[in-house]
Design an enzyme around this catalytic site. Structure first.
Site, mmCIF file in Angstrom:
data_model
loop_
_atom_site.group_PDB
_atom_site.id
_atom_site.type_symbol
_atom_site.label_atom_id
_atom_site.label_comp_id
_atom_site.label_asym_id
_atom_site.label_seq_id
_atom_site.Cartn_x
_atom_site.Cartn_y
_atom_site.Cartn_z
ATOM 1 N N GLU A 262 -18.365 -31.559 -0.731
ATOM 2 C CA GLU A 262 -19.165 -31.840 0.465
ATOM 3 C C GLU A 262 -19.736 -30.572 1.083
ATOM 4 O O GLU A 262 -20.795 -30.600 1.716
ATOM 5 C CB GLU A 262 -18.339 -32.614 1.492
ATOM 6 C CG GLU A 262 -17.989 -34.033 1.086
ATOM 7 C CD GLU A 262 -19.212 -34.897 0.832
ATOM 8 O OE1 GLU A 262 -20.271 -34.631 1.423
ATOM 9 O OE2 GLU A 262 -19.107 -35.839 0.031
ATOM 10 N N HIS B 45 -24.794 -32.177 -4.095
ATOM 11 C CA HIS B 45 -23.726 -32.610 -5.003
ATOM 12 C C HIS B 45 -24.158 -32.430 -6.456
ATOM 13 O O HIS B 45 -23.390 -31.935 -7.299
ATOM 14 C CB HIS B 45 -23.413 -34.093 -4.770
ATOM 15 C CG HIS B 45 -22.642 -34.384 -3.525
ATOM 16 N ND1 HIS B 45 -21.414 -33.819 -3.255
ATOM 17 C CD2 HIS B 45 -22.911 -35.225 -2.486
ATOM 18 C CE1 HIS B 45 -20.960 -34.290 -2.096
ATOM 19 N NE2 HIS B 45 -21.856 -35.131 -1.610
ATOM 20 N N HIS C 44 -29.026 -33.916 0.503
ATOM 21 C CA HIS C 44 -27.563 -34.005 0.511
ATOM 22 C C HIS C 44 -27.033 -34.316 -0.887
ATOM 23 O O HIS C 44 -26.171 -33.596 -1.411
ATOM 24 C CB HIS C 44 -27.130 -35.089 1.507
ATOM 25 C CG HIS C 44 -25.647 -35.278 1.597
ATOM 26 N ND1 HIS C 44 -24.883 -34.726 2.597
ATOM 27 C CD2 HIS C 44 -24.781 -35.972 0.812
ATOM 28 C CE1 HIS C 44 -23.622 -35.061 2.430
ATOM 29 N NE2 HIS C 44 -23.526 -35.822 1.348
ATOM 30 N N GLU C 45 -27.552 -35.372 -1.495
ATOM 31 C CA GLU C 45 -27.060 -35.765 -2.816
ATOM 32 C C GLU C 45 -27.447 -34.740 -3.882
ATOM 33 O O GLU C 45 -26.701 -34.534 -4.846
ATOM 34 C CB GLU C 45 -27.575 -37.154 -3.183
ATOM 35 C CG GLU C 45 -27.174 -38.262 -2.226
ATOM 36 C CD GLU C 45 -25.684 -38.350 -1.943
ATOM 37 O OE1 GLU C 45 -24.882 -37.902 -2.814
ATOM 38 O OE2 GLU C 45 -25.306 -38.846 -0.866
#
Length: 517
Positions: A310, A284, A280-281
């Site tokens: 997101e 980003h 997830h990170e």
């Protein structure tokens, strides 16, 4: 490598170059503060918290002065006086720089400094209160943050005609999802809820229970760290300009054009928590690392709203990381990283385990299907928090009641309920809706890239993530804030934002997994 923008890079002389120099100077000051904020979440000694709050407040005030002062005002006016084609990168940069300047000038320095100081202390208190599951200890900090955010909302609305008659919450939402209105978001969320509730019920009644036990074994943290780093690197996160550390709540922050930091947290009995946190990170981070360096410090060197941001974390985490082709590639690596725990676990077994659907307490550990319900809960609480209809001191009880009504069981502790996220302690009220909007955008982008690339599944199964990353760079990353979020998504996906592709994706994927189709 990212495709170059059609426009030439920023000019090296003249009023526009002077404006960029002022913006970059302010960005250097802001990112210095960001280094201290990152350190606060990762390595700060416990007794250093009060002085760190003072440091960050002082830097916030200085940065605010630079970004609202006469030097930037005059430079912006001079650059606006030049003749730029309406569709040029320079014109887009000026439009967004003006928007930022006008918003910031509604906020007094006193408020900016106090928000920085109060949220710094609140985050430190939150970390300890979460460990002890002690909402009473966190309550005064939450009350202080909410009061300041109400003041911020009122100040911003006073300078914006489009917010004059809108709910106060809209002034905060606008900072994360530009031009979005809470009633529009509520309509999208109502459509999501209408599609998700029956799907969750159907999955629950299907009588199919994936074997998640292989995730609940002993996974040494050192081995998890190595596996997480490898996973992020394979997707395309560059560790020559980034790093991975441990924090109470996973996050990504950019401290410069070649300095992007990821964090995650580890559970020795479930590697998937840290792993999907990192995917997830890393989503980003890949976005941040592929923004155009030449425009750093200006709006064109920044991401296009938090919903789009997101969409990237959720796309890499879920549409890639929870896909069957991905685990065809990653299963051998997982077995090699955790030979005692995974043994001969097949790719199919791992794929089914990481796609287990069941209501859970913690948002960041939720499956694709129920995740958006966690976001809806927070959205429904944030609005009355800002309007004053929900006193901050009542949040814990109301959270538990709403959660039970939505998920069918009650959080056993505050740590599993209203203390699980750092966002309110950090003053990020209005951020949560962008998670669900990100899922909506991600599904649209996924449909679009699959329509253009008929070999995507084969590429993912072979561990070749370059074609997907290049497509996203071309469609999303390289543009910075050149387009508004909804326009950027429409340009990339071919239609205005709609929840329909997300609901179709979830019904197709989980209908097959749970025998509903």
């Amino acid at each position: 490598m990212p495709a170059p923008l059609t426009d030439p890079g920023p000019p090296e002389s003249g009023p526009f170059a002077d404006l960029l120099a002022v913006l970059r100077d302010a960005a250097a000051l802001k990112t210095a503060a960001d280094v201290l904020a990152w350190d606060e979440q990762t390595y700060l000694p416990p007794r250093a918290g009060d002085f760190r709050a003072d440091q960050l407040a002082a830097l916030a005030g200085l940065t605010h002065d630079r970004l609202t002062g006469p030097e930037l005002r005059d430079a912006l006016q001079a650059a606006e006086g030049e003749d730029w084609p309406e569709d040029s990168a320079a014109a887009a940069c000026l439009r967004e720089a003006r928007r930022d300047f006008d918003r910031r000038t509604t906020l007094p320095r006193r408020l900016v400094e106090e928000l920085s100081r109060v949220t710094t202390l609140a985050q430190q208190n939150w970390a300890e209160a979460r460990k002890r599951s002690d909402f009473a200890a966190f309550r005064p900090h939450l009350e202080a943050v909410v009061n300041l955010k109400r003041e911020e909302a009122a100040a911003v609305a006073s300078g914006r005609a489009d917010l004059a008659d809108a709910p106060a919450y809209d002034a905060l939402l606008d900072d994360y999802e530009p031009a979005a209105k809470s009633d529009q978001v509520a309509a999208v969320f109502a459509e999501l809820r209408a599609g998700l509730v029956p799907l969750v019920a159907a999955i629950s009644d299907a009588g199919v229970t994936p074997d998640r036990s292989l995730l609940a074994r002993n996974y040494a943290v050192a081995d998890q760290k190595a596996f997480c780093r490898s996973g992020a690197e394979e997707l395309g996160f560059r560790f020559d300009s980034g790093r991975l550390d441990t924090a109470a709540h996973p996050f990504c922050t950019t401290l410069g054009p070649a300095d992007c930091r990821l964090t995650t947290r580890y559970n020795q009995n479930d590697f998937s928590q840290s792993y999907f946190g990192v995917l997830h990170e890393a989503g980003h981070g890949i976005y941040e690392q592929n923004l155009p360096d030449a425009w750093f410090g200006s709006p064109l060197g920044e991401a296009c709203g938090l919903g789009v941001h997101e969409s990237q974390s959720r796309l890499w985490e879920n549409f890639v990381g929870r896909s069957r082709p991905y685990w065809e590639h990653a299963a051998p690596q997982a077995r090699a990283a955790f030979p005692d725990a995974l043994g001969e676990a097949s790719a199919e077994a791992l794929y089914r385990a990481v796609n287990d659907v069941r209501p859970t307490l913690i948002r960041v550990e939720a499956d694709e299907v129920t995740y958006n319900l966690h976001v809806l809960l927070r959205f429904e609480l944030e609005q009355p928090l800002i309007s004053g209809d929900l006193p901050a001191g009542d949040v814990c009880d109301v959270w538990d009641e709403r959660f039970e009504a939505m998920f069918g069981f009650r959080p056993p502790s505050a740590a599993d309920g209203c203390l699980q996220d750092i966002h309110w302690a950090a003053g990020l009220i209005g951020y949560f809706p962008t998670y669900a909007l990100g899922n909506v955008y991600a599904a649209m982008l996924w449909d679009a890239v699959r329509a253009e690339n008929g070999e995507l599944d084969e590429q993912l199964a072979a561990g070749n993530f370059t074609p997907l990353r290049d497509w996203l760079t071309e469609k999303i990353y390289r543009h910075g804030r050149r387009y508004a979020p909804t326009e950027l998504i429409e340009r990339a996906a071919g239609s205005p934002p709609t929840p329909a592709p997300l609901l179709a994706h979830l019904n197709a994927k989980y209908g097959a997994l749970y025998g509903l189709n």
